[in-house]
Scaffold this motif. Structure first.
Motif, PDB file in Angstrom:
ATOM      1  N   ASP A 344      50.385  49.947  34.146  1.00  0.00           N
ATOM      2  CA  ASP A 344      49.240  49.555  35.397  1.00  0.00           C
ATOM      3  C   ASP A 344      49.593  50.463  36.624  1.00  0.00           C
ATOM      4  OD1 ASP A 344      50.194  47.735  33.529  1.00  0.00           O
ATOM      5  OD2 ASP A 344      49.787  45.951  35.119  1.00  0.00           O
ATOM      6  N   LYS A 414      39.996  46.184  33.336  1.00  0.00           N
ATOM      7  CA  LYS A 414      41.408  45.860  34.057  1.00  0.00           C
ATOM      8  C   LYS A 414      40.987  45.514  35.471  1.00  0.00           C
ATOM      9  CE  LYS A 414      45.446  47.270  35.645  1.00  0.00           C
ATOM     10  NZ  LYS A 414      45.475  46.432  36.810  1.00  0.00           N
ATOM     11  N   LEU A 417      39.915  41.560  34.947  1.00  0.00           N
ATOM     12  CA  LEU A 417      40.889  40.773  34.609  1.00  0.00           C
ATOM     13  C   LEU A 417      41.808  40.391  36.041  1.00  0.00           C
ATOM     14  CD1 LEU A 417      42.395  42.550  31.454  1.00  0.00           C
ATOM     15  CD2 LEU A 417      41.915  39.978  31.801  1.00  0.00           C
ATOM     16  N   ASP A 418      41.686  41.400  36.872  1.00  0.00           N
ATOM     17  CA  ASP A 418      42.682  41.299  38.135  1.00  0.00           C
ATOM     18  C   ASP A 418      41.757  40.320  38.921  1.00  0.00           C
ATOM     19  OD1 ASP A 418      44.622  42.955  37.178  1.00  0.00           O
ATOM     20  OD2 ASP A 418      43.815  44.844  38.253  1.00  0.00           O
ATOM     21  N   ASN A 421      42.365  36.909  38.000  1.00  0.00           N
ATOM     22  CA  ASN A 421      43.867  36.515  37.895  1.00  0.00           C
ATOM     23  C   ASN A 421      44.208  36.451  36.432  1.00  0.00           C
ATOM     24  OD1 ASN A 421      44.707  36.429  40.287  1.00  0.00           O
ATOM     25  ND2 ASN A 421      43.963  34.484  40.736  1.00  0.00           N
ATOM     26  N   TRP A 422      43.689  37.310  35.449  1.00  0.00           N
ATOM     27  CA  TRP A 422      44.066  37.316  34.099  1.00  0.00           C
ATOM     28  C   TRP A 422      43.833  36.233  33.279  1.00  0.00           C
ATOM     29  CZ3 TRP A 422      46.105  41.543  31.081  1.00  0.00           C
ATOM     30  CH2 TRP A 422      46.034  42.668  31.842  1.00  0.00           C
ATOM     31  N   ASN A 423      42.967  35.341  33.793  1.00  0.00           N
ATOM     32  CA  ASN A 423      42.445  34.244  33.085  1.00  0.00           C
ATOM     33  C   ASN A 423      41.338  34.899  32.040  1.00  0.00           C
ATOM     34  OD1 ASN A 423      40.566  32.168  32.000  1.00  0.00           O
ATOM     35  ND2 ASN A 423      41.012  30.873  33.803  1.00  0.00           N
ATOM     36  N   ARG A 424      41.757  34.864  30.720  1.00  0.00           N
ATOM     37  CA  ARG A 424      40.921  35.729  29.783  1.00  0.00           C
ATOM     38  C   ARG A 424      39.714  35.025  29.398  1.00  0.00           C
ATOM     39  NH1 ARG A 424      46.274  36.779  29.689  1.00  0.00           N
ATOM     40  NH2 ARG A 424      47.319  38.619  28.454  1.00  0.00           N
ATOM     41  N   THR A 427      37.041  35.948  32.080  1.00  0.00           N
ATOM     42  CA  THR A 427      37.114  37.407  32.120  1.00  0.00           C
ATOM     43  C   THR A 427      36.062  37.741  31.062  1.00  0.00           C
ATOM     44  OG1 THR A 427      39.276  37.658  33.017  1.00  0.00           O
ATOM     45  CG2 THR A 427      38.019  39.495  32.210  1.00  0.00           C
ATOM     46  N   TYR A 439      40.643  40.148  23.730  1.00  0.00           N
ATOM     47  CA  TYR A 439      42.152  40.460  23.330  1.00  0.00           C
ATOM     48  C   TYR A 439      42.192  41.749  22.781  1.00  0.00           C
ATOM     49  CZ  TYR A 439      43.631  35.702  24.473  1.00  0.00           C
ATOM     50  OH  TYR A 439      44.351  34.341  25.048  1.00  0.00           O
ATOM     51  N   ILE A 442      42.273  44.491  25.011  1.00  0.00           N
ATOM     52  CA  ILE A 442      43.496  44.308  26.081  1.00  0.00           C
ATOM     53  C   ILE A 442      44.726  45.082  25.133  1.00  0.00           C
ATOM     54  CG2 ILE A 442      45.423  42.988  26.665  1.00  0.00           C
ATOM     55  CD1 ILE A 442      43.449  40.911  27.739  1.00  0.00           C
ATOM     56  N   LYS A 448      48.172  45.415  30.816  1.00  0.00           N
ATOM     57  CA  LYS A 448      49.484  44.395  31.013  1.00  0.00           C
ATOM     58  C   LYS A 448      49.056  43.968  32.590  1.00  0.00           C
ATOM     59  CE  LYS A 448      52.903  46.591  28.411  1.00  0.00           C
ATOM     60  NZ  LYS A 448      53.207  48.007  28.547  1.00  0.00           N
TER      61      LYS A 448
END
Ligand code: ATP
Ligand code: MG
Length: 448
Positions: A344, A414, A417-418, A421-424, A427, A439, A442, A448
């Motif tokens: 990252d 990326k 996602l940031d 807060n990486w809530n899939r 997102t 998924y 990713i 990551k």
């Protein structure tokens, strides 16, 4: 931990997958491609430490990849994987710059030893380059960079060095103008004579004049003896005038006269003295504009910019960001434990716009080394401002290649996602794709 990056290029897909699995379990980062064509594509995008290269591939032959790697990725160690019957070609490859070869079928342990040796060799080469710099301050630092943009300027600088013309170096702050001035001097016929530098913004007018041209005894109250100026001290060598755009309008005609005739007068002197120097000026201003505005003399500009070299900003040098990061990591870490960048952190650094260029990057690494508490530098250790993250607005990257869709996709996913807060779930919704697709992406991009 082994975070060295390895690319395997072999048309035997089973072999690729098996080997990848084994190398990953040793801690290496591994990419695989099944043809030389894709090997070259990957080499354009990423700095690999080692390339495991098969020779017989369907479209593009291994030898062609070797030629490409030698030219564009000289720091990548190439190990040829070859059938027993093809040893002759393998030996030819060594002659042409491959690090080693391994005949198939091979034992994994045997291959591992060769890889480790190649990595050690690579590290030693970097260490040597750094040591050579430390031993003598006069040897300029090597100019680190493999991008086409910087290679082009280095090529021009090499040629310009051999001429005796004055040179103007343009470029934003921290791009390496001073480094280039040292490089040019070192590669010129004047390198046995001094390189003398002065920053034109560092002194008030009168002091600047006596610093540059010297003064005679009694020229002013404190002048108890005569003193040589820098133009005399540099005789036979090079005079580097940093921030030349700051030179005052009273001094500009004096410098012009010196450039035209090689003549000058010390402050308080009545005789004309001569000195033979090549002048390299550096500026982060646009001197053409300054000339339009009459703050810089046009005739002086034309004397100076016989050759102009424009040093590109770091954000236009593509993968050099990572190359330079690794260089500064090596340079600033103890020999035994050189830290590496996390995946990252690499993405973040590549996307950042680096307004302070290489100097800012060097400081960022220095600071990150102080704050990181593991063997990897993480994004948080970098502490880069979010607002200056560049987006891939242009069509071409620093190597003149069109940004691949994968790269745009990776960087966009990326960022989103940031953002969430990486809530899939959120997102995926925001991106308008199924969670399952997210998924797999990713995973594909190893985010990551
Ligand atoms: N390509 C490079 N490889 C290695 N080190 C570099 C490179 N470019 C710059 N540096 C290092 O980055 C720092 C800044 O470079 P330099 O002082 O030459 O920049 P500059 O263009 O003169 O900046 P300024 O306009 O602010 O004076 C120096 O420590 C220099 O050695
Ligand atoms: Mg400078």
């Amino acid at each position: 931990m082994n975070t060295a990056k390895i690319l395997i290029s072999d048309d035997d897909q089973t072999l690729c997958y098996l080997l990848k699995e084994e190398l990953v379990s040793e801690g290496y980062q591994v990419d695989i491609v099944f043809d030389g064509k894709y090997a070259i594509e990957n080499l354009k995008k990423k700095n690999y430490d080692v390339l495991l290269l098969d020779l017989e591939m369907t479209e593009v032959h291994g030898e062609e990849v070797l030629v490409y790697a030698n030219e564009h990725n000289p720091s990548t160690k190439v190990i040829i994987l070859t059938a027993k019957t093809d040893i002759r070609t393998a030996i030819d490859c060594i002659k042409r710059g491959a690090y080693d070869f391994i005949p198939k079928p091979y034992e994994f342990g045997q291959l591992l030893v060769v890889i480790e040796r190649a990595l050690e060799h690579k590290n030693l080469q970097i260490k040597n380059a750094i040591l050579a710099n430390k031993l003598s301050k006069n040897v300029p630092h090597s100019i680190v960079g493999e991008s086409r943009t910087i290679r082009e300027v280095i090529g021009l600088a090499e040629r310009a060095a051999k001429s005796d013309s004055n040179i103007l170096l343009e470029g934003e702050t921290g791009t390496g103008k001073e480094l280039f001035a040292e490089f040019i001097h070192k590669n010129s016929n004047r390198d046995s004579k001094p390189l003398v530098a002065i920053n034109c913004a560092s002194l008030p007018d009168q002091l600047m004049e006596s610093e540059l041209f010297g003064y005679e005894k009694g020229a002013f109250t404190d002048a108890k003896t005569s003193k040589q100026g820098l133009v005399e001290i540099a005789n036979g060598g090079t005079l580097f005038l940093d921030e030349i755009g700051e030179l005052s309008l009273t001094l500009q005609p004096k410098l012009l006269r010196f450039l035209e005739k090689g003549e000058f007068r010390r402050v308080g002197g009545v005789t004309n003295l001569t000195s033979n120097v090549r002048v390299i000026g550096a500026t982060n201003k646009n001197l053409m504009e300054e000339a339009e505005n009459k703050t810089f003399r046009r005739d002086l500009l034309f004397r100076l910019n016989v050759i102009t070299l424009t040093i590109p900003p770091l954000r236009e040098r593509g993968k050099d960001v990572i190359l330079l990061s690794n260089y500064f990591l090596q340079k600033n870490s103890p020999v035994k434990s050189v830290k590496t960048l996390s995946a990252d952190a690499e993405v973040t650094m590549t996307n950042y716009s680096w307004p302070g260029n290489v100097r800012e990057l060097a400081h960022t690494i220095e600071r990150a080394l102080i704050f990181s508490d593991s063997s990897e530098i993480k994004v948080k250790d970098l502490n880069l401002p979010q607002s200056s993250m560049a987006s891939h607005n242009g069509v071409y990257d620093a190597d003149g290649e069109v940004y691949s869709l994968d790269l745009i996709e990776l960087s966009h996913i990326k960022k989103v996602l940031d953002e969430f807060n990486w809530n899939r779930e959120v997102t995926a919704k925001a991106l308008g794709i199924a969670q399952k697709t997210l998924y797999s992406k990713i995973k594909k991009y190893n985010l990551k």
